[in-house]
Design a protein around this motif. Structure first.
Motif, PDB file in Angstrom:
ATOM      1  N   UNK A  37       0.822  -1.204   0.000  1.00 22.08           N
ATOM      2  CA  UNK A  37       0.000   0.000   0.000  1.00 22.08           C
ATOM      3  C   UNK A  37       0.860   1.260   0.000  1.00 22.08           C
ATOM      4  N   UNK A  38       1.932   1.245   0.786  1.00 23.92           N
ATOM      5  CA  UNK A  38       2.824   2.406   0.806  1.00 23.92           C
ATOM      6  C   UNK A  38       3.500   2.571  -0.550  1.00 23.92           C
ATOM      7  N   UNK A  39       3.893   1.452  -1.161  1.00 18.55           N
ATOM      8  CA  UNK A  39       4.518   1.527  -2.470  1.00 18.55           C
ATOM      9  C   UNK A  39       3.595   2.120  -3.513  1.00 18.55           C
ATOM     10  N   UNK A  40       2.312   1.752  -3.469  1.00 17.55           N
ATOM     11  CA  UNK A  40       1.348   2.291  -4.421  1.00 17.55           C
ATOM     12  C   UNK A  40       1.177   3.801  -4.239  1.00 17.55           C
ATOM     13  N   UNK A  41       1.085   4.237  -2.997  1.00 19.97           N
ATOM     14  CA  UNK A  41       0.935   5.666  -2.726  1.00 19.97           C
ATOM     15  C   UNK A  41       2.177   6.441  -3.156  1.00 19.97           C
ATOM     16  N   UNK A  42       3.347   5.867  -2.890  1.00 21.24           N
ATOM     17  CA  UNK A  42       4.593   6.523  -3.263  1.00 21.24           C
ATOM     18  C   UNK A  42       4.739   6.589  -4.782  1.00 21.24           C
ATOM     19  N   UNK A  43       4.347   5.529  -5.461  1.00 18.69           N
ATOM     20  CA  UNK A  43       4.389   5.526  -6.932  1.00 18.69           C
ATOM     21  C   UNK A  43       3.545   6.654  -7.505  1.00 18.69           C
ATOM     22  N   UNK A  44       2.363   6.842  -6.963  1.00 19.56           N
ATOM     23  CA  UNK A  44       1.488   7.914  -7.435  1.00 19.56           C
ATOM     24  C   UNK A  44       2.121   9.278  -7.194  1.00 19.56           C
ATOM     25  N   UNK A  45       2.781   9.435  -6.058  1.00 26.46           N
ATOM     26  CA  UNK A  45       3.435  10.701  -5.751  1.00 26.46           C
ATOM     27  C   UNK A  45       4.587  10.975  -6.716  1.00 26.46           C
ATOM     28  N   UNK A  46       5.411   9.979  -6.969  1.00 28.67           N
ATOM     29  CA  UNK A  46       6.562  10.164  -7.854  1.00 28.67           C
ATOM     30  C   UNK A  46       6.127  10.481  -9.281  1.00 28.67           C
ATOM     31  N   UNK A  47       5.144   9.762  -9.786  1.00 26.60           N
ATOM     32  CA  UNK A  47       4.711   9.988 -11.166  1.00 26.60           C
ATOM     33  C   UNK A  47       4.039  11.345 -11.319  1.00 26.60           C
ATOM     34  N   UNK A  48       3.402  11.817 -10.273  1.00 29.19           N
ATOM     35  CA  UNK A  48       2.791  13.152 -10.330  1.00 29.19           C
ATOM     36  C   UNK A  48       3.860  14.242 -10.320  1.00 29.19           C
ATOM     37  N   UNK A  49       4.905  14.042  -9.525  1.00 27.12           N
ATOM     38  CA  UNK A  49       5.938  15.061  -9.408  1.00 27.12           C
ATOM     39  C   UNK A  49       6.901  15.067 -10.603  1.00 27.12           C
ATOM     40  N   UNK A  50       7.080  13.922 -11.239  1.00 26.83           N
ATOM     41  CA  UNK A  50       8.007  13.826 -12.383  1.00 26.83           C
ATOM     42  C   UNK A  50       7.304  13.181 -13.562  1.00 26.83           C
ATOM     43  N   UNK A  51       6.380  13.892 -14.200  1.00 24.82           N
ATOM     44  CA  UNK A  51       5.614  13.298 -15.300  1.00 24.82           C
ATOM     45  C   UNK A  51       6.465  12.945 -16.511  1.00 24.82           C
ATOM     46  N   UNK A  52       7.661  13.533 -16.616  1.00 28.13           N
ATOM     47  CA  UNK A  52       8.520  13.213 -17.749  1.00 28.13           C
ATOM     48  C   UNK A  52       9.343  11.958 -17.567  1.00 28.13           C
ATOM     49  N   UNK A  53       9.387  11.418 -16.365  1.00 25.98           N
ATOM     50  CA  UNK A  53      10.130  10.186 -16.107  1.00 25.98           C
ATOM     51  C   UNK A  53       9.294   8.973 -16.485  1.00 25.98           C
ATOM     52  N   UNK A  54       9.965   7.854 -16.752  1.00 25.19           N
ATOM     53  CA  UNK A  54       9.269   6.619 -17.102  1.00 25.19           C
ATOM     54  C   UNK A  54       8.501   6.116 -15.878  1.00 25.19           C
ATOM     55  N   UNK A  55       7.184   6.019 -15.956  1.00 25.31           N
ATOM     56  CA  UNK A  55       6.414   5.583 -14.782  1.00 25.31           C
ATOM     57  C   UNK A  55       6.765   4.180 -14.317  1.00 25.31           C
ATOM     58  N   UNK A  56       7.240   3.331 -15.215  1.00 24.78           N
ATOM     59  CA  UNK A  56       7.633   1.976 -14.811  1.00 24.78           C
ATOM     60  C   UNK A  56       8.867   2.020 -13.920  1.00 24.78           C
ATOM     61  N   UNK A  57       9.795   2.916 -14.231  1.00 24.83           N
ATOM     62  CA  UNK A  57      10.995   3.074 -13.398  1.00 24.83           C
ATOM     63  C   UNK A  57      10.617   3.637 -12.040  1.00 24.83           C
ATOM     64  N   UNK A  58       9.747   4.627 -12.026  1.00 25.91           N
ATOM     65  CA  UNK A  58       9.316   5.215 -10.762  1.00 25.91           C
ATOM     66  C   UNK A  58       8.555   4.203  -9.908  1.00 25.91           C
ATOM     67  N   UNK A  59       7.817   3.320 -10.548  1.00 28.37           N
ATOM     68  CA  UNK A  59       7.101   2.280  -9.813  1.00 28.37           C
ATOM     69  C   UNK A  59       8.081   1.345  -9.102  1.00 28.37           C
ATOM     70  N   UNK A  60       9.142   0.957  -9.793  1.00 28.49           N
ATOM     71  CA  UNK A  60      10.152   0.106  -9.181  1.00 28.49           C
ATOM     72  C   UNK A  60      10.870   0.834  -8.044  1.00 28.49           C
ATOM     73  N   UNK A  61      11.182   2.108  -8.259  1.00 23.86           N
ATOM     74  CA  UNK A  61      11.833   2.894  -7.207  1.00 23.86           C
ATOM     75  C   UNK A  61      10.939   2.982  -5.973  1.00 23.86           C
TER      76      UNK A  61
END
Length: 239
Positions: A37-61
């Motif tokens: 659950x924390x990973x899912x919330x963090x993934x959403x935060x990262x993809x929102x803050x860095x829309x130009x980054x690959x969302x798959x990479x941010x999901x793994x991070x």
């Protein structure tokens, strides 16, 4: 009168139905675990803050950090699947919900030319390493202001400190260098950044923050303990 035994197909079907609730329960337990659950919330935060980054990479991070230290305040992500001519380093302030930096970053000269394609944990390889790192202290060394890194993944990056893999500034990390050579300069394996951002970037990451370095390496992706965190409150980085 004794009952006749069920035909084999019906027995098999009954066994599958009996097992289904258990399998579904296991899936739901993993999907709803605090780490997931924390990973899912963090993934959403990262993809929102860095829309130009690959969302798959941010999901793994996000998965790796949720496994290692859910309370971390800062996270840097490097995507080495991108060429060195593109911004491929992002620094996030998770506690304040901000993207602090989006920057060029070098790779090791042993890892490739404009593109990094090979990675190593071996001393004197001059290659970059993948995986999750914890940041240590800043210091002044032969490359100026630098940041020590502790590799957290056994056999992948755990010799980073021994190899003196640090974050530091370099003149060869600049748009002008790209214009002259068609790529950034390369390090001995360190993630070097531009001189202009060295001090604020290192200061934002020093002392118990995290760096996640990505490349689509099948062996690392399949074997990383931080990408397959399957226990509640499993904080590998604290061990």
């Amino acid at each position: 009168m004794p009952r006749s035994p069920l035909p084999l197909p019906l027995l098999a079907g009954a066994a599958l139905l009996a097992a289904a609730p258990v399998q579904a329960g296991n899936f739901l337990a993993q999907a709803l675990s605090p780490v997931a659950l924390h990973g899912q919330a963090l993934e959403q935060q990262l993809t929102r803050l860095a829309p130009g980054a690959d969302p798959r990479v941010l999901s793994l991070a996000a998965d790796a950090l949720a496994c290692a230290d859910p309370d971390a305040e800062r996270l840097a992500v490097i995507d080495y699947s991108l060429p060195s001519t593109e911004s491929r380093l992002w620094v996030f302030d998770l506690s304040r919900d901000r993207l602090l930096f989006e920057e060029l970053v070098s790779h090791g000269r042993g890892s490739g030319d404009a593109m990094a394609t090979t990675f190593s944990n071996v001393p004197e390889s001059y290659q970059s390493s993948l995986g999750l790192f914890r940041t240590l202290n800043s210091y002044y060394g032969r490359n100026g202001y630098s940041l020590r890194l502790e590799g957290l993944e056994s056999g992948i990056n755990d010799l980073a400190y021994q190899r003196a893999i640090v974050m530091h500034g370099a003149d060869y990390v600049s748009e002008s260098f790209i214009e002259q050579t068609g790529r950034l300069g390369r390090s001995h394996g360190c993630p070097a950044v531009s001189r202009e951002v060295t001090y604020p970037l290192i200061d934002s990451l020093k002392e118990e923050q995290y760096l996640f370095v990505y490349y689509p390496d099948p062996e690392w992706l399949a074997g990383s303990a931080f990408l397959a965190c399957d226990r509640d409150d499993y904080q590998l980085a604290m061990r």
